[in-house]
Design a protein around this motif. Sequence first.
Motif, PDB file in Angstrom:
ATOM      1  N   LEU A 132       0.874  -1.172   0.000  1.00 47.88           N
ATOM      2  CA  LEU A 132       0.000   0.000   0.000  1.00 47.88           C
ATOM      3  C   LEU A 132       0.913   1.224   0.000  1.00 47.88           C
ATOM      4  O   LEU A 132       1.661   1.448   0.946  1.00 47.88           O
ATOM      5  CB  LEU A 132      -0.915   0.006   1.226  1.00 47.88           C
ATOM      6  CG  LEU A 132      -1.905   1.174   1.321  1.00 47.88           C
ATOM      7  CD1 LEU A 132      -2.837   1.204   0.109  1.00 47.88           C
ATOM      8  CD2 LEU A 132      -2.709   1.087   2.614  1.00 47.88           C
ATOM      9  N   VAL A 133       0.883   1.977  -1.095  1.00 48.52           N
ATOM     10  CA  VAL A 133       1.817   3.078  -1.307  1.00 48.52           C
ATOM     11  C   VAL A 133       1.098   4.409  -1.121  1.00 48.52           C
ATOM     12  O   VAL A 133       0.123   4.703  -1.827  1.00 48.52           O
ATOM     13  CB  VAL A 133       2.430   3.014  -2.729  1.00 48.52           C
ATOM     14  CG1 VAL A 133       3.398   4.175  -2.952  1.00 48.52           C
ATOM     15  CG2 VAL A 133       3.130   1.671  -2.937  1.00 48.52           C
ATOM     16  N   CYS A 134       1.576   5.197  -0.181  1.00 48.80           N
ATOM     17  CA  CYS A 134       1.038   6.539   0.032  1.00 48.80           C
ATOM     18  C   CYS A 134       1.754   7.488  -0.924  1.00 48.80           C
ATOM     19  O   CYS A 134       2.945   7.759  -0.756  1.00 48.80           O
ATOM     20  CB  CYS A 134       1.248   6.978   1.480  1.00 48.80           C
ATOM     21  SG  CYS A 134       0.386   5.946   2.698  1.00 48.80           S
ATOM     22  N   GLU A 135       1.036   7.973  -1.905  1.00 48.71           N
ATOM     23  CA  GLU A 135       1.645   8.794  -2.951  1.00 48.71           C
ATOM     24  C   GLU A 135       1.143  10.235  -2.863  1.00 48.71           C
ATOM     25  O   GLU A 135      -0.005  10.528  -3.167  1.00 48.71           O
ATOM     26  CB  GLU A 135       1.332   8.215  -4.338  1.00 48.71           C
ATOM     27  CG  GLU A 135       1.976   9.000  -5.474  1.00 48.71           C
ATOM     28  CD  GLU A 135       1.534   8.539  -6.841  1.00 48.71           C
ATOM     29  OE1 GLU A 135       1.313   9.393  -7.720  1.00 48.71           O
ATOM     30  OE2 GLU A 135       1.399   7.309  -7.048  1.00 48.71           O
ATOM     31  N   ARG A 142       7.467   6.671  -7.598  1.00 41.30           N
ATOM     32  CA  ARG A 142       8.655   5.892  -7.944  1.00 41.30           C
ATOM     33  C   ARG A 142       8.650   4.531  -7.213  1.00 41.30           C
ATOM     34  O   ARG A 142       9.007   3.506  -7.794  1.00 41.30           O
ATOM     35  CB  ARG A 142       9.889   6.721  -7.576  1.00 41.30           C
ATOM     36  CG  ARG A 142      11.214   6.294  -8.133  1.00 41.30           C
ATOM     37  CD  ARG A 142      11.387   6.566  -9.601  1.00 41.30           C
ATOM     38  NE  ARG A 142      11.079   7.848 -10.153  1.00 41.30           N
ATOM     39  CZ  ARG A 142      11.935   8.830 -10.399  1.00 41.30           C
ATOM     40  NH1 ARG A 142      13.196   8.705 -10.050  1.00 41.30           N
ATOM     41  NH2 ARG A 142      11.559   9.936 -10.999  1.00 41.30           N
ATOM     42  N   PHE A 143       8.261   4.528  -5.944  1.00 41.38           N
ATOM     43  CA  PHE A 143       8.217   3.279  -5.183  1.00 41.38           C
ATOM     44  C   PHE A 143       7.213   2.311  -5.809  1.00 41.38           C
ATOM     45  O   PHE A 143       7.495   1.109  -5.945  1.00 41.38           O
ATOM     46  CB  PHE A 143       7.849   3.557  -3.726  1.00 41.38           C
ATOM     47  CG  PHE A 143       8.046   2.383  -2.804  1.00 41.38           C
ATOM     48  CD1 PHE A 143       9.258   2.161  -2.184  1.00 41.38           C
ATOM     49  CD2 PHE A 143       7.013   1.490  -2.545  1.00 41.38           C
ATOM     50  CE1 PHE A 143       9.462   1.082  -1.334  1.00 41.38           C
ATOM     51  CE2 PHE A 143       7.187   0.407  -1.696  1.00 41.38           C
ATOM     52  CZ  PHE A 143       8.418   0.201  -1.090  1.00 41.38           C
ATOM     53  N   ALA A 144       6.045   2.816  -6.190  1.00 39.95           N
ATOM     54  CA  ALA A 144       5.027   1.961  -6.812  1.00 39.95           C
ATOM     55  C   ALA A 144       5.539   1.353  -8.117  1.00 39.95           C
ATOM     56  O   ALA A 144       5.261   0.186  -8.426  1.00 39.95           O
ATOM     57  CB  ALA A 144       3.750   2.760  -7.056  1.00 39.95           C
ATOM     58  N   LYS A 155      -0.866  -0.936  -4.571  1.00 35.81           N
ATOM     59  CA  LYS A 155      -2.140  -0.250  -4.377  1.00 35.81           C
ATOM     60  C   LYS A 155      -1.831   1.129  -3.790  1.00 35.81           C
ATOM     61  O   LYS A 155      -0.938   1.257  -2.963  1.00 35.81           O
ATOM     62  CB  LYS A 155      -3.054  -1.027  -3.429  1.00 35.81           C
ATOM     63  CG  LYS A 155      -3.436  -2.404  -3.939  1.00 35.81           C
ATOM     64  CD  LYS A 155      -4.377  -2.319  -5.134  1.00 35.81           C
ATOM     65  CE  LYS A 155      -4.865  -3.694  -5.571  1.00 35.81           C
ATOM     66  NZ  LYS A 155      -5.815  -3.609  -6.693  1.00 35.81           N
ATOM     67  N   LYS A 156      -2.575   2.141  -4.215  1.00 33.79           N
ATOM     68  CA  LYS A 156      -2.196   3.508  -3.845  1.00 33.79           C
ATOM     69  C   LYS A 156      -3.251   4.222  -3.019  1.00 33.79           C
ATOM     70  O   LYS A 156      -4.450   4.070  -3.229  1.00 33.79           O
ATOM     71  CB  LYS A 156      -1.927   4.340  -5.109  1.00 33.79           C
ATOM     72  CG  LYS A 156      -0.719   3.896  -5.912  1.00 33.79           C
ATOM     73  CD  LYS A 156      -0.504   4.840  -7.087  1.00 33.79           C
ATOM     74  CE  LYS A 156       0.715   4.459  -7.911  1.00 33.79           C
ATOM     75  NZ  LYS A 156       0.935   5.400  -9.037  1.00 33.79           N
ATOM     76  N   LEU A 182       3.347  -1.107   4.117  1.00 37.49           N
ATOM     77  CA  LEU A 182       2.851   0.222   3.813  1.00 37.49           C
ATOM     78  C   LEU A 182       4.068   1.110   3.590  1.00 37.49           C
ATOM     79  O   LEU A 182       4.978   1.149   4.413  1.00 37.49           O
ATOM     80  CB  LEU A 182       2.005   0.793   4.946  1.00 37.49           C
ATOM     81  CG  LEU A 182       1.574   2.247   4.694  1.00 37.49           C
ATOM     82  CD1 LEU A 182       0.105   2.308   4.330  1.00 37.49           C
ATOM     83  CD2 LEU A 182       1.863   3.163   5.861  1.00 37.49           C
ATOM     84  N   PHE A 183       4.096   1.845   2.474  1.00 38.70           N
ATOM     85  CA  PHE A 183       5.188   2.774   2.179  1.00 38.70           C
ATOM     86  C   PHE A 183       4.695   4.199   2.335  1.00 38.70           C
ATOM     87  O   PHE A 183       3.625   4.557   1.834  1.00 38.70           O
ATOM     88  CB  PHE A 183       5.700   2.574   0.751  1.00 38.70           C
ATOM     89  CG  PHE A 183       6.650   3.667   0.317  1.00 38.70           C
ATOM     90  CD1 PHE A 183       7.998   3.598   0.642  1.00 38.70           C
ATOM     91  CD2 PHE A 183       6.190   4.778  -0.385  1.00 38.70           C
ATOM     92  CE1 PHE A 183       8.873   4.610   0.262  1.00 38.70           C
ATOM     93  CE2 PHE A 183       7.053   5.799  -0.773  1.00 38.70           C
ATOM     94  CZ  PHE A 183       8.405   5.714  -0.446  1.00 38.70           C
ATOM     95  N   ILE A 184       5.511   5.029   3.008  1.00 33.14           N
ATOM     96  CA  ILE A 184       5.172   6.445   3.141  1.00 33.14           C
ATOM     97  C   ILE A 184       6.457   7.263   3.141  1.00 33.14           C
ATOM     98  O   ILE A 184       7.511   6.795   3.605  1.00 33.14           O
ATOM     99  CB  ILE A 184       4.337   6.695   4.420  1.00 33.14           C
ATOM    100  CG1 ILE A 184       3.568   8.004   4.317  1.00 33.14           C
ATOM    101  CG2 ILE A 184       5.199   6.635   5.685  1.00 33.14           C
ATOM    102  CD1 ILE A 184       2.396   8.101   5.285  1.00 33.14           C
ATOM    103  N   THR A 185       6.376   8.461   2.577  1.00 31.22           N
ATOM    104  CA  THR A 185       7.537   9.347   2.503  1.00 31.22           C
ATOM    105  C   THR A 185       7.494  10.330   3.658  1.00 31.22           C
ATOM    106  O   THR A 185       6.529  11.086   3.805  1.00 31.22           O
ATOM    107  CB  THR A 185       7.566  10.115   1.168  1.00 31.22           C
ATOM    108  OG1 THR A 185       7.409   9.189   0.092  1.00 31.22           O
ATOM    109  CG2 THR A 185       8.871  10.863   1.011  1.00 31.22           C
ATOM    110  N   HIS A 186       8.543  10.320   4.460  1.00 27.15           N
ATOM    111  CA  HIS A 186       8.641  11.227   5.603  1.00 27.15           C
ATOM    112  C   HIS A 186       8.898  12.648   5.115  1.00 27.15           C
ATOM    113  O   HIS A 186       8.175  13.580   5.481  1.00 27.15           O
ATOM    114  CB  HIS A 186       9.766  10.748   6.527  1.00 27.15           C
ATOM    115  CG  HIS A 186       9.975  11.600   7.726  1.00 27.15           C
ATOM    116  ND1 HIS A 186      11.232  11.860   8.239  1.00 27.15           N
ATOM    117  CD2 HIS A 186       9.106  12.258   8.536  1.00 27.15           C
ATOM    118  CE1 HIS A 186      11.122  12.619   9.312  1.00 27.15           C
ATOM    119  NE2 HIS A 186       9.845  12.871   9.510  1.00 27.15           N
TER     120      HIS A 186
END
Length: 420
Positions: A132-135, A142-144, A155-156, A182-186
């Motif tokens: 689950l990518v927080c865009e 880029r991560f997705a 999934k975004k 879950l991916f998130i950019t700080h």
Amino acid sequence: MARSILSTSLRLIEAQSLLRISANSQAFMRSAAAMATLAPPPESLLRPMNFPFKTLMGPGPSNCPPRILAANALPMLGHLHPEFTEIMDEVKAGIQYAFQTKNSWTFAISGTGHAAMEAMVVNLLEQGETALVCENGIWGLRFAEMVDRNGSVAKKLLRPMGEVFTLSEIEEGLKAEKPTILFITHGESSGSTAQPLEGLGELCHKYNCLLVVDSVAAMGGVPILMDQMGIDALYSGSQKVLSAPPGAAPVSFSDRAREKIQNRKTKVRSYYFDANELSNYWGCDAGPRRYHHTGPISSFYALREGLARLAEEGLEASWARHKQCAEMLHEGVEKLGLELLVKDKNVRNPCVNAIKVPDGVNWKDVADYAMKNYRVEISGGLGSLAGKVWRVGVMGYNCTPDNVRLVLRALEEALKQCRK
């Protein structure tokens, strides 16, 4: 007498040998010349490099202090020499301090922040597993893309650049998608936001999900406490707040993430980025260090010094300095009649600041004026913000009141010159 005769004989043998080598070399060169005509060497490489000093106030890289440039020029060591592995151990300890973690799997990827990002994907996801990518900017995008190329499912959750995610919307995504990570950019450098992370690790673990955080453009300038926040995989870069050359990316994996990697059903698809191998090379397990790859030795020297500078200043002092300089920039920008992209002061990333380009102004004319007249880099926007914002970096060695004043002066003059 006998020793003299022996010495003379040896010199004769050596001379004859050199003559044979010379004759063989000449024969080889004649043969090679007969087969093909060599292209001449490029003239540009026969001249010394020529480049000006620039003050890099964009989103990175930052200028390197003399101490780090000197470290990068230190004599070469073997990549498994005990003196070098001692430096690697110091790098590990420095990353643990910068990340505020006790994770044993803490080391540096031989590559830029993109390499660390790809390492997260290939280690933590098997084919068919979901991220689950927080865009809300380019780094989620880029991560997705990397997830898709890994044969996994992206999934975004989407937010416009300049906005951040709430715990409630993330929880809805976790319920719906049941992701592995879950991916998130700080620190989102394209949208200039600093994502709040409090409570996010606990929320992810509630849904049996690992939390992966990108802090390339924030670590060292914005508080991040890996263990306390329940972050499972964290990575950064060397060229931002640490003010070292790009090419060595700090990473750390929690025990949860390490167990996920060690219990995979399939091998990690990249040998180069396999954390099982890398952790051994970095001395993170009980076994003897095995050769995995030739680490970028000079880059690790420089990273070590960047981490040492951060340790000497102290995290709290570094966080305060970045906050103060960013606020000084924000006040100056407002006095010039300009607007910041991020309205909420609580989620502004002090390390990278997005300023709206006013009507009647071409962003590039202003950036070009600053470079031509002040040798100051001011960058433009990315993606949907291309042409709509300037991005000013206030990071590491460049995070000083004098540099902020220099940027503001360049902006003020450029705006007077470049309005249509």
